[in-house]
Write a protein that holds these residues in place. Structure first.
Motif, PDB file in Angstrom:
ATOM      1  N   ASP A  92       0.827  -1.199   0.000  1.00  0.00           N
ATOM      2  CA  ASP A  92       0.000   0.000   0.000  1.00  0.00           C
ATOM      3  C   ASP A  92       0.868   1.259   0.000  1.00  0.00           C
ATOM      4  OD1 ASP A  92      -2.161  -1.659   0.118  1.00  0.00           O
ATOM      5  OD2 ASP A  92      -2.647  -1.249   2.222  1.00  0.00           O
ATOM      6  N   ALA A  93       0.513   2.214  -0.817  1.00  0.00           N
ATOM      7  CA  ALA A  93       1.169   3.523  -0.825  1.00  0.00           C
ATOM      8  C   ALA A  93       0.402   4.456   0.101  1.00  0.00           C
ATOM      9  CB  ALA A  93       1.216   4.089  -2.236  1.00  0.00           C
ATOM     10  N   TRP A  94       1.124   5.195   0.928  1.00  0.00           N
ATOM     11  CA  TRP A  94       0.485   6.145   1.836  1.00  0.00           C
ATOM     12  C   TRP A  94       0.671   7.562   1.311  1.00  0.00           C
ATOM     13  CZ3 TRP A  94       2.020  10.333   4.786  1.00  0.00           C
ATOM     14  CH2 TRP A  94       1.071  10.795   5.712  1.00  0.00           C
ATOM     15  N   ARG A  95      -0.403   8.327   1.322  1.00  0.00           N
ATOM     16  CA  ARG A  95      -0.349   9.708   0.847  1.00  0.00           C
ATOM     17  C   ARG A  95      -0.927  10.645   1.894  1.00  0.00           C
ATOM     18  NH1 ARG A  95      -1.328   6.474  -3.453  1.00  0.00           N
ATOM     19  NH2 ARG A  95       0.013   6.726  -5.287  1.00  0.00           N
ATOM     20  N   GLU A  96      -0.252  11.757   2.085  1.00  0.00           N
ATOM     21  CA  GLU A  96      -0.698  12.771   3.050  1.00  0.00           C
ATOM     22  C   GLU A  96      -2.114  13.219   2.708  1.00  0.00           C
ATOM     23  OE1 GLU A  96      -0.137  14.714   6.436  1.00  0.00           O
ATOM     24  OE2 GLU A  96       1.700  14.022   5.454  1.00  0.00           O
ATOM     25  N   GLY A  97      -2.985  13.236   3.708  1.00  0.00           N
ATOM     26  CA  GLY A  97      -4.344  13.710   3.502  1.00  0.00           C
ATOM     27  C   GLY A  97      -5.340  12.634   3.146  1.00  0.00           C
ATOM     28  N   GLU A  98      -4.845  11.443   2.772  1.00  0.00           N
ATOM     29  CA  GLU A  98      -5.755  10.350   2.478  1.00  0.00           C
ATOM     30  C   GLU A  98      -6.027   9.547   3.741  1.00  0.00           C
ATOM     31  OE1 GLU A  98      -4.511   7.889  -0.697  1.00  0.00           O
ATOM     32  OE2 GLU A  98      -4.726   9.434  -2.224  1.00  0.00           O
ATOM     33  N   HIS A  99      -7.239   9.094   3.894  1.00  0.00           N
ATOM     34  CA  HIS A  99      -7.612   8.384   5.111  1.00  0.00           C
ATOM     35  C   HIS A  99      -7.976   6.928   4.830  1.00  0.00           C
ATOM     36  CE1 HIS A  99      -7.594  12.235   7.173  1.00  0.00           C
ATOM     37  NE2 HIS A  99      -8.375  12.728   6.219  1.00  0.00           N
ATOM     38  N   THR A 100      -7.690   6.472   3.617  1.00  0.00           N
ATOM     39  CA  THR A 100      -8.028   5.087   3.289  1.00  0.00           C
ATOM     40  C   THR A 100      -6.976   4.113   3.816  1.00  0.00           C
ATOM     41  OG1 THR A 100      -6.940   5.376   1.137  1.00  0.00           O
ATOM     42  CG2 THR A 100      -9.336   5.707   1.232  1.00  0.00           C
ATOM     43  N   THR A 101      -5.769   4.602   4.064  1.00  0.00           N
ATOM     44  CA  THR A 101      -4.714   3.747   4.609  1.00  0.00           C
ATOM     45  C   THR A 101      -4.103   4.411   5.837  1.00  0.00           C
ATOM     46  OG1 THR A 101      -3.061   4.754   3.140  1.00  0.00           O
ATOM     47  CG2 THR A 101      -4.137   2.755   2.359  1.00  0.00           C
ATOM     48  N   VAL A 102      -3.658   3.580   6.760  1.00  0.00           N
ATOM     49  CA  VAL A 102      -3.019   4.076   7.976  1.00  0.00           C
ATOM     50  C   VAL A 102      -1.561   4.362   7.687  1.00  0.00           C
ATOM     51  CG1 VAL A 102      -2.408   3.503  10.359  1.00  0.00           C
ATOM     52  CG2 VAL A 102      -4.598   2.739   9.399  1.00  0.00           C
ATOM     53  N   ARG A 103      -1.060   5.480   8.204  1.00  0.00           N
ATOM     54  CA  ARG A 103       0.343   5.829   7.988  1.00  0.00           C
ATOM     55  C   ARG A 103       1.237   4.760   8.625  1.00  0.00           C
ATOM     56  NH1 ARG A 103       4.802   9.038  10.020  1.00  0.00           N
ATOM     57  NH2 ARG A 103       5.694  10.311   8.333  1.00  0.00           N
ATOM     58  N   PRO A 104       2.095   4.117   7.839  1.00  0.00           N
ATOM     59  CA  PRO A 104       2.953   3.069   8.393  1.00  0.00           C
ATOM     60  C   PRO A 104       3.915   3.625   9.448  1.00  0.00           C
ATOM     61  CG  PRO A 104       2.919   2.989   5.988  1.00  0.00           C
ATOM     62  CD  PRO A 104       2.275   4.282   6.386  1.00  0.00           C
ATOM     63  N   GLU A 105       4.140   2.848  10.498  1.00  0.00           N
ATOM     64  CA  GLU A 105       5.054   3.268  11.548  1.00  0.00           C
ATOM     65  C   GLU A 105       6.461   3.496  11.017  1.00  0.00           C
ATOM     66  OE1 GLU A 105       5.076   0.624  14.838  1.00  0.00           O
ATOM     67  OE2 GLU A 105       2.947   0.907  15.323  1.00  0.00           O
ATOM     68  N   ARG A 106       6.834   2.765   9.982  1.00  0.00           N
ATOM     69  CA  ARG A 106       8.199   2.868   9.450  1.00  0.00           C
ATOM     70  C   ARG A 106       8.521   4.265   8.932  1.00  0.00           C
ATOM     71  NH1 ARG A 106       8.212   2.736   3.886  1.00  0.00           N
ATOM     72  NH2 ARG A 106       6.241   2.127   2.899  1.00  0.00           N
TER      73      ARG A 106
END
Length: 296
Positions: A92-106
């Motif tokens: 999964d790619a994480w993008r600022e402002g999107e709430h469909t994915t949780v920001r990975p701890e890494r």
């Protein structure tokens, strides 16, 4: 490579690891130890299951190596984050402002282990094939190069061989065929070499050398069995982090196929292309690649 390779300040105190003994404290040596431990587990899975059901063998190998590596990292590097191919939502790619994915701890961590428990599942499931590998790399935020790879190890268990940054291999010698004007040898997929690599080889008079996993291909460049590895068409950070760490420590060239720097622990873990080669070949390969870059 210019990066710090000290261990985390919160590494557990030495004690016996189940079956594996006490691992090295140094990060680079620990990467080798962990890759070798997972490799031995994979060999045991192969021996126990045999090759009658390739799909089941692939799944069992992936699962066993992933669980072992996760357990050892939790035991010996509890303060560090991990990115494994076998993690849920790893792609999964994480993008600022999107709430469909949780920001990975890494993404907020200063140290991240990037692992591929089994690189080359197809080869692993085929009897007699030895061109599969285990990847272990350490990314650190405190670094001096764009890749920020502080340690790496590629174990090739069926070859009884591991290349790692704790004892970086010597720079590969100029092969005899190159000295006499022979063809450049490019490591390529044995089952599905990209069309653009075939076109590139035809233009520069290169020979394609088929082999399995990405780690094995880059290890072939490190050892001098091949002169270059060029890939485009879809990979993730765990496919290249460990072998690139060793290649860079060896003094080889490693970049994206457009010549830009390789970067790891990014918000999008997809890293679809790269070229690893001897430094003397890099200008020629990169120039030719500009004429054969695959369309997006």
């Amino acid at each position: 490579m210019g990066e710090r390779t000290e261990t985390s300040a919160r590494v557990n105190s030495p004690r016996e690891s189940s079956d594996g003994g006490v691992p090295p404290v140094n990060d680079a040596a620990f990467a080798r130890w962990l890759a070798d431990r997972a490799g031995q587990t994979l060999l045991q899975v192969r021996d126990e299951m045999g090759f009658a059901d390739g799909k089941a063998l692939k799944a069992a190998g992936d699962k066993a190596a992933h669980h072992l590596m996760r357990a050892e990292l939790a035991r010996w590097r509890p303060a560090d984050a991990v990115l494994s191919e076998e993690d849920d939502h790893a792609r999964d790619a994480w993008r600022e402002g999107e709430h469909t994915t949780v920001r990975p701890e890494r993404l907020g961590a200063s140290r991240v282990w990037i692992i591929d428990p089994l690189d080359g599942t197809r080869e692993f499931s085929e009897e007699g094939r030895a061109d599969w590998a285990v990847h272990v790399a350490l990314w650190t935020a405190d670094c001096s190069s764009p890749s920020c790879l502080a340690a790496g190890a590629v174990a090739m268990p069926a070859q009884h061989r591991t290349v790692a940054t704790d004892h970086s291999p010597a720079y590969p010698p100029l092969p005899l065929n190159a000295a006499t004007g022979g063809p450049i040898r490019i490591a390529a997929s044995r089952t599905r070499p990209p069309a653009f690599v075939t076109a590139l080889a035809e233009e520069i008079g290169a020979e394609l050398v088929p082999m399995g996993s990405a780690g094995v291909k880059i290890a072939a460049v490190i050892s001098g069995e091949a002169d270059a590895y060029v890939h485009a068409g879809g990979q993730y950070e765990w496919d290249s982090a460990a072998p690139v760490a060793v290649a860079l420590a060896t003094g080889l060239h490693a970049s994206r196929i457009d010549g830009s720097e390789l970067k790891y622990n990014e918000a999008d873990p997809k890293l679809p292309d790269l070229v690893v080669c001897r430094k003397d070949l890099a200008p020629r390969l990169l120039a030719a690649l500009q004429r054969h870059l695959p369309s997006e």
